[in-house]
Design a protein around this motif. Structure first.
Motif, PDB file in Angstrom:
ATOM      1  N   SER A   2       0.846  -1.180   0.000  1.00  0.00           N
ATOM      2  CA  SER A   2       0.000   0.000   0.000  1.00  0.00           C
ATOM      3  C   SER A   2       0.887   1.238   0.000  1.00  0.00           C
ATOM      4  CB  SER A   2      -0.886  -0.005   1.246  1.00  0.00           C
ATOM      5  OG  SER A   2      -1.494   1.250   1.408  1.00  0.00           O
ATOM      6  N   ARG A  92       2.404   2.079 -10.033  1.00  0.00           N
ATOM      7  CA  ARG A  92       1.212   2.380  -9.227  1.00  0.00           C
ATOM      8  C   ARG A  92       0.007   1.726  -9.876  1.00  0.00           C
ATOM      9  NH1 ARG A  92       2.365   6.097  -5.387  1.00  0.00           N
ATOM     10  NH2 ARG A  92       4.267   7.280  -5.688  1.00  0.00           N
ATOM     11  N   SER A  93      -0.770   1.044  -9.052  1.00  0.00           N
ATOM     12  CA  SER A  93      -1.982   0.416  -9.564  1.00  0.00           C
ATOM     13  C   SER A  93      -3.059   1.479  -9.715  1.00  0.00           C
ATOM     14  CB  SER A  93      -2.447  -0.686  -8.607  1.00  0.00           C
ATOM     15  OG  SER A  93      -2.856  -0.108  -7.383  1.00  0.00           O
ATOM     16  N   LYS A  95      -6.219   3.357  -8.775  1.00  0.00           N
ATOM     17  CA  LYS A  95      -6.803   3.569  -7.450  1.00  0.00           C
ATOM     18  C   LYS A  95      -8.136   2.843  -7.362  1.00  0.00           C
ATOM     19  CE  LYS A  95      -7.768   7.025  -3.995  1.00  0.00           C
ATOM     20  NZ  LYS A  95      -7.677   8.413  -3.605  1.00  0.00           N
ATOM     21  N   GLN A  96      -8.297   2.103  -6.286  1.00  0.00           N
ATOM     22  CA  GLN A  96      -9.548   1.395  -6.072  1.00  0.00           C
ATOM     23  C   GLN A  96     -10.608   2.377  -5.609  1.00  0.00           C
ATOM     24  OE1 GLN A  96      -8.227  -1.415  -3.180  1.00  0.00           O
ATOM     25  NE2 GLN A  96      -7.509  -2.867  -4.701  1.00  0.00           N
ATOM     26  N   SER A 101      -5.720   4.830  -0.461  1.00  0.00           N
ATOM     27  CA  SER A 101      -4.374   4.744  -1.031  1.00  0.00           C
ATOM     28  C   SER A 101      -4.394   3.836  -2.244  1.00  0.00           C
ATOM     29  CB  SER A 101      -3.396   4.199   0.009  1.00  0.00           C
ATOM     30  OG  SER A 101      -3.703   2.845   0.303  1.00  0.00           O
ATOM     31  N   THR A 102      -3.321   3.867  -2.980  1.00  0.00           N
ATOM     32  CA  THR A 102      -3.161   2.956  -4.107  1.00  0.00           C
ATOM     33  C   THR A 102      -2.194   1.860  -3.694  1.00  0.00           C
ATOM     34  OG1 THR A 102      -1.324   4.250  -4.996  1.00  0.00           O
ATOM     35  CG2 THR A 102      -3.524   4.785  -5.813  1.00  0.00           C
ATOM     36  N   HIS A 103      -2.152   0.832  -4.469  1.00  0.00           N
ATOM     37  CA  HIS A 103      -1.179  -0.227  -4.236  1.00  0.00           C
ATOM     38  C   HIS A 103      -0.007  -0.018  -5.184  1.00  0.00           C
ATOM     39  CE1 HIS A 103      -4.534  -2.051  -2.095  1.00  0.00           C
ATOM     40  NE2 HIS A 103      -3.589  -2.653  -1.415  1.00  0.00           N
TER      41      HIS A 103
END
Length: 157
Positions: A2, A92-93, A95-96, A101-103
């Motif tokens: 994270s 960076r993944s 954003k959910q 935060s992003t993973h």
């Protein structure tokens, strides 16, 4: 990782980290530091989950600091397998939705591998899988005593 973790912040800032692989017998030591963060103050989302700040996770977990040879980040002496690494890239993944935060997907280059002699096949630089009992963390539970189910045709030992 994270992006909100202190570990991710440190890796992005310093460009290096150690990967310490504990034996299953160290699960209680790992659990002692599970509720802690190096971030001070504790981020609100972690505080809500009961996290507390501790600047010395080594002491809290009962671990000894072992200097690295090629990087500044220290190793955990009790961990039978340790990698000294440098960050190559970070992805960076997306954003959910609703996430704070992003993973991050961190790609590191292993600079040096350290293995305790107790888990190495004598006279080689190969890990003796019969003597190495790694700690696994699966679905918020700790596991050890991995059972050898067989080997691939490419296995050397």
């Amino acid at each position: 990782m994270s992006s909100a973790t202190q570990g991710a912040i440190n890796l992005l800032q310093d460009g290096e980290c150690t990967l310490n692989f504990p034996a299953a017998s160290l699960w209680a030591n790992v659990e002692r530091i599970a509720r802690t963060t190096g971030a001070n103050p504790v981020p609100p989302h972690k505080a809500e989950l009961g996290f507390v700040h501790d600047a010395d996770k080594f002491a809290l977990g009962g671990f000894a600091i072992q200097p690295s040879e090629l990087i500044l980040t220290p190793r955990i002496a009790e961990c039978p397998l340790q990698f000294e690494t440098r960050l190559l890239t970070c992805h960076r993944s997306a954003k959910q939705q609703g996430a704070s935060s992003t993973h991050l997907i961190m790609e590191v280059d292993v600079q040096r591998v350290h293995a305790h002699s107790s888990i190495v096949l004598p006279g080689t630089n190969h890990i003796d899988t019969a003597r190495w009992n790694p700690l696994f963390y699966v679905f918020r539970h700790y596991f050890g005593d991995a059972v050898d189910l067989g080997k691939t045709f490419r296995a050397e030992h």
